[in-house]
Design an enzyme around this catalytic site. Structure first.
Site, PDB file in Angstrom:
ATOM      1  CB  CYS A   2      -0.954   0.104   1.186  1.00  0.00           C
ATOM      2  SG  CYS A   2      -2.035  -1.315   1.350  1.00  0.00           S
ATOM      3  NE  ARG A  27       4.535   1.719  -0.295  1.00  0.00           N
ATOM      4  CZ  ARG A  27       5.593   1.259   0.362  1.00  0.00           C
ATOM      5  NH1 ARG A  27       6.792   1.412  -0.160  1.00  0.00           N
ATOM      6  NH2 ARG A  27       5.462   0.651   1.514  1.00  0.00           N
ATOM      7  CD1 TRP A  75      -0.646  -6.103  -3.718  1.00  0.00           C
ATOM      8  CD2 TRP A  75      -0.569  -6.828  -1.600  1.00  0.00           C
ATOM      9  NE1 TRP A  75      -0.338  -7.447  -3.738  1.00  0.00           N
ATOM     10  CE2 TRP A  75      -0.288  -7.918  -2.461  1.00  0.00           C
ATOM     11  CE3 TRP A  75      -0.586  -7.053  -0.226  1.00  0.00           C
ATOM     12  CZ2 TRP A  75      -0.012  -9.199  -1.983  1.00  0.00           C
ATOM     13  CZ3 TRP A  75      -0.320  -8.326   0.243  1.00  0.00           C
ATOM     14  CH2 TRP A  75      -0.034  -9.381  -0.636  1.00  0.00           C
ATOM     15  CG  ASN A 101       1.997   0.412   3.944  1.00  0.00           C
ATOM     16  OD1 ASN A 101       1.707  -0.741   3.653  1.00  0.00           O
ATOM     17  ND2 ASN A 101       3.224   0.887   3.851  1.00  0.00           N
ATOM     18  N   GLY A 102      -0.032  -1.573   6.109  1.00  0.00           N
ATOM     19  CA  GLY A 102       0.462  -2.541   7.083  1.00  0.00           C
ATOM     20  C   GLY A 102      -0.635  -3.495   7.511  1.00  0.00           C
ATOM     21  CD  GLU A 494      15.350 -12.601 -11.443  1.00  0.00           C
ATOM     22  OE1 GLU A 494      14.925 -13.215 -10.467  1.00  0.00           O
ATOM     23  OE2 GLU A 494      14.978 -11.440 -11.721  1.00  0.00           O
ATOM     24  CE  LYS A 498      11.805 -10.328 -12.939  1.00  0.00           C
ATOM     25  NZ  LYS A 498      12.687 -10.327 -11.813  1.00  0.00           N
ATOM     26  CD  GLU A 501       8.293 -10.777 -11.331  1.00  0.00           C
ATOM     27  OE1 GLU A 501       7.807 -10.410 -10.260  1.00  0.00           O
ATOM     28  OE2 GLU A 501       9.502 -10.703 -11.582  1.00  0.00           O
ATOM     29  CG  HIS A 517      17.520 -36.476 -11.432  1.00  0.00           C
ATOM     30  ND1 HIS A 517      17.919 -37.777 -11.260  1.00  0.00           N
ATOM     31  CD2 HIS A 517      18.650 -35.763 -11.699  1.00  0.00           C
ATOM     32  CE1 HIS A 517      19.232 -37.854 -11.373  1.00  0.00           C
ATOM     33  NE2 HIS A 517      19.699 -36.639 -11.650  1.00  0.00           N
ATOM     34  CE  LYS A 616      10.596  -2.606  -7.380  1.00  0.00           C
ATOM     35  NZ  LYS A 616      11.098  -3.631  -8.293  1.00  0.00           N
TER      36      LYS A 616
HETATM   37  C1  F6R Z   1      10.493 -10.165  -8.581  1.00  0.00           C
HETATM   38  C2  F6R Z   1      10.508  -9.283  -7.429  1.00  0.00           C
HETATM   39  C3  F6R Z   1      10.327  -9.871  -6.090  1.00  0.00           C
HETATM   40  C4  F6R Z   1      11.299  -9.206  -5.092  1.00  0.00           C
HETATM   41  C5  F6R Z   1      11.001  -9.704  -3.668  1.00  0.00           C
HETATM   42  C6  F6R Z   1      11.992  -9.152  -2.674  1.00  0.00           C
HETATM   43  O1  F6R Z   1      10.718  -9.467  -9.753  1.00  0.00           O
HETATM   44  O2  F6R Z   1      10.653  -8.109  -7.558  1.00  0.00           O
HETATM   45  O3  F6R Z   1      10.483 -11.249  -6.097  1.00  0.00           O
HETATM   46  O4  F6R Z   1      12.591  -9.519  -5.469  1.00  0.00           O
HETATM   47  O5  F6R Z   1       9.714  -9.318  -3.315  1.00  0.00           O
HETATM   48  O6  F6R Z   1      11.942  -7.764  -2.642  1.00  0.00           O
HETATM   49  P1  F6R Z   1      13.120  -6.916  -2.030  1.00  0.00           P
HETATM   50  O7  F6R Z   1      14.313  -7.134  -2.859  1.00  0.00           O
HETATM   51  O8  F6R Z   1      12.619  -5.510  -2.079  1.00  0.00           O
HETATM   52  O9  F6R Z   1      13.328  -7.413  -0.626  1.00  0.00           O
END
Ligand code: F6R
Length: 621
Positions: A2, A27, A75, A101-102, A494, A498, A501, A517, A616
């Protein structure tokens, strides 16, 4: 999760809050709302959907004038995303209004008590419980003391009954010259202008108005008054706190798209400079020096570590996995890489001889923060690798190194990943040098190669149109497999993350040798398999894995070293990246995989910068 924004001053609050919410949409973006005070009453508009939906609704629903206001982009945690659960929330009397937020963890027991006392609730949120708790405290204190208790006092008493995390902003329509804010576990910045104040989850909403900001610490609250300025107090014991005013270093251009269609694309293209900014001032290749104050100042402690435990989530965890290979290979220090969310609840064995490295772009991730607190309580030395300057994790750790990647706004992490690897590589090289586990010539060669990486990333980015063509061929795949070995196994993970998501295509990352396996059973002519097959490391072994896929009719898209002639004849498509030393290959091989996911998501008409269900910074467990 949020985003919260607030304004009190001489200007019209609405445009400032609305623009601020747009900047904080990273956020959370499942609903949005705003409450304004125009000198006579509160005007509130909120809706399920994005800030643009709020903008459309508010224009027809309320008169948007007023010089005080608060806004929220959500969120969802408690209660589905709908109009009623959106913030702001009124108290039962309609006098108080809040954004939050929280998570209030004990909201159910608080709600039960309030229900007994006659309060009613429209929404399913914990936030509506909190604002009514504040109202209840205020009413009781008024009766007890026989005077009108100030909003700040009521907020403080209420927050002392709350378990959980919060960044809140509250105002009272009967006291419309102040906003009360408080923070525990979620970020809250206050921008200080000329007889005006801004409130926000980060500084981006007020960058064009002021560069002066106060970041509230946990368990602090502030009473922000139009006439009297700011007063900060400790929530627990009411002690007054001297405000520490920071001069912000970021500017507006850094948080704008700069001509790119999406933040993610901009951030992918920013990587050459971001990596350079990460090692700037730290790496002196010619002199053979790596300077990092966080390491230099704690060298003995770190060198004497029995092991390094890396804690992180998501993409940052993948960067941590890459670092396991780097630390063990170069510095010969045993490394364990842990999901912060598992580590914190696992009763792990942590000793005073351990060094914990916490990696986090946002510096706010709740699980990573909890893992840090646990490690500290057991006496471990905790080192943070964060991007957001002044973030909670950067303040909670004993020492650290910033990645200096600049603001990352696209929800899918890109430049954070490569800059995290850069910082971790610098640390590993420095420790290797100090420990004598790397020869002088190897050390110098690594430093020189690292300095060449930004240009090589630039070159890798030039394959964009070729990658777009490949994206077009595979955009309708239902499943994808990503394979890599050694340093490039985490890159496979990774790459898969990507893709899933932002495109919502199911994808799995695997160590290439593990394929036989189990996952090999999935391979048929419908299955695109992305294989990282650069010349260094286990090249021949990966080529064998490619053959295994080929003989089962899988479609192979291989990331290869420039000039590779062997894989070209087996794979359906190859994407070249420049040659480099093995430990640095992840900085290059990850680039085509980022671009590929980006193009597929755009072709599928996905919301690239704000994929569904995500946010984010994950400030809830
Ligand atoms: C994927 C992504 C998330 C963050 C994860 C950790 O693209 O952005 O998987 O990497 O939420 O976030 P941070 O790095 O902010 O602790």
């Amino acid at each position: 999760m949020c985003g919260i924004v607030g304004y009190i001053g001489k200007r019209e609050a609405y445009p400032i809050i609305l623009e601020g919410l747009k900047r904080l949409e990273y956020r959370g973006y499942d609903s949005a709302g705003i409450a304004l005070y125009d000198g006579s009453d509160i005007k509130l508009s909120k809706t399920k959907g994005k800030v643009a939906d709020l903008e459309a609704k508010a224009a027809t629903e309320i008169n948007t004038s007023g010089t005080l206001g608060i806004g929220h982009t959500r969120w969802a945690t408690h209660g589905v995303p709908n109009d009623v659960n959106s913030h702001p929330h009124y108290s039962n009397s309609g006098n108080l209004v809040i954004i939050h937020n929280g998570i209030i963890e004990n909201y159910e027991s608080l709600k039960k008590e309030l229900l007994k006392r006659g309060y009613t609730f429209e929404s399913d949120t914990d936030t509506e419980v909190l604002i009514n708790l504040i109202e209840d405290v205020k009413t009781n204190e008024n009766v007890k003391t026989n005077e009108n208790v100030k909003l700040g006092k009521a907020v403080q008493i209420a927050l002392n009954q709350v378990v959980g995390a919060y960044a809140i902003a509250v105002f009272d329509k009967n006291k419309p010259n102040e906003i009360v804010v408080a923070k525990l576990g979620s970020p809250l910045a206050i921008g200080i202008g000329d007889e005006e104040f801004f409130i926000a989850s980060d500084a981006s909403p007020f960058l064009e108005y002021t560069k002066k900001a106060i970041y509230l610490e946990d368990e602090e609250m502030a009473i922000i008054s139009r006439k009297k300025g700011i007063k900060i107090r400790k929530i627990k014991n009411d002690a007054l706190v001297d405000p520490y005013i920071q001069e912000l270093q970021i500017n507006l251009e850094q948080i704008e798209k700069g001509g790119y269609e999406h933040f993610m694309l901009k951030e992918i293209h920013e990587q050459p400079n971001a990596i350079k900014d990460t090692y700037r001032g730290r790496l002196r290749a010619k002199e053979g020096i790596i300077k990092m104050s966080g390491i230099d100042d704690n060298l003995e402690r770190i060198l004497n570590a029995n092991r390094i435990i890396v804690v992180a989530c998501g993409t940052s965890w993948h960067a941590g996995l890459v670092s396991e290979y780097i630390f063990e290979n170069l510095a010969r220090i045993p490394v364990e890489v842990e999901y912060a969310s598992e580590f914190r609840y696992r009763n792990p064995v942590i000793t005073e001889q351990d060094v914990v490295i916490a990696i986090s772009q946002s510096g706010e991730t709740a699980d990573t923060l909890a893992a840090i607190k646990l490690a500290k309580s057991k006496g471990a030395f905790v080192f943070g690798v964060c991007n957001v300057v002044g973030s909670t994790i950067s303040r909670e750790t004993h020492a650290g190194a910033y990645t200096h990647a600049g603001p990352e706004i696209g929800v899918a992490s890109t430049k954070a990943f490569t800059t995290q690897i850069t910082v971790l590589t610098l640390i590993a090289l420095k420790l290797a040098k100090e420990k004598g586990t790397i020869s002088n010539s190897q050390f110098h060669m690594h430093l020189q190669e690292l300095e060449l990486i930004p240009d090589k990333v630039k070159k890798a980015l030039k394959s964009d149109s070729h990658i777009k063509m490949i994206a077009d061929i595979y955009k309708d795949a239902k499943n994808c497999l990503y394979l890599g070995r050694g340093y490039n196994f985490p890159v496979a993970l990774e790459g898969a993350l990507k893709l899933k998501e932002i495109s919502y295509i199911h994808a799995e990352g695997y160590p290439a040798a593990e394929m036989k396996h189990g996952p090999i059973a999935l391979i048929d002519e419908q299955m695109p398999v992305f294989v990282i097959a650069t010349k260094k490391g286990h090249y021949e072994k990966v080529v064998s894995n490619i053959q295994e896929i080929k003989s089962r009719s899988g479609k192979i898209i291989a990331i290869v070293t420039e000039g590779d002639e062997d894989v070209k004849y087996i794979a359906d498509h190859v994407i070249e990246v420049p040659d480099t030393i093995e430990s640095l290959t992840p900085l290059l091989t990850t680039i085509p995989l980022q671009l590929l996911s980006y193009h597929i998501a755009v072709m599928l008409d996905r919301n690239v910068d704000q994929p569904r269900n995500l946010a984010k910074s994950v400030t809830v467990e």
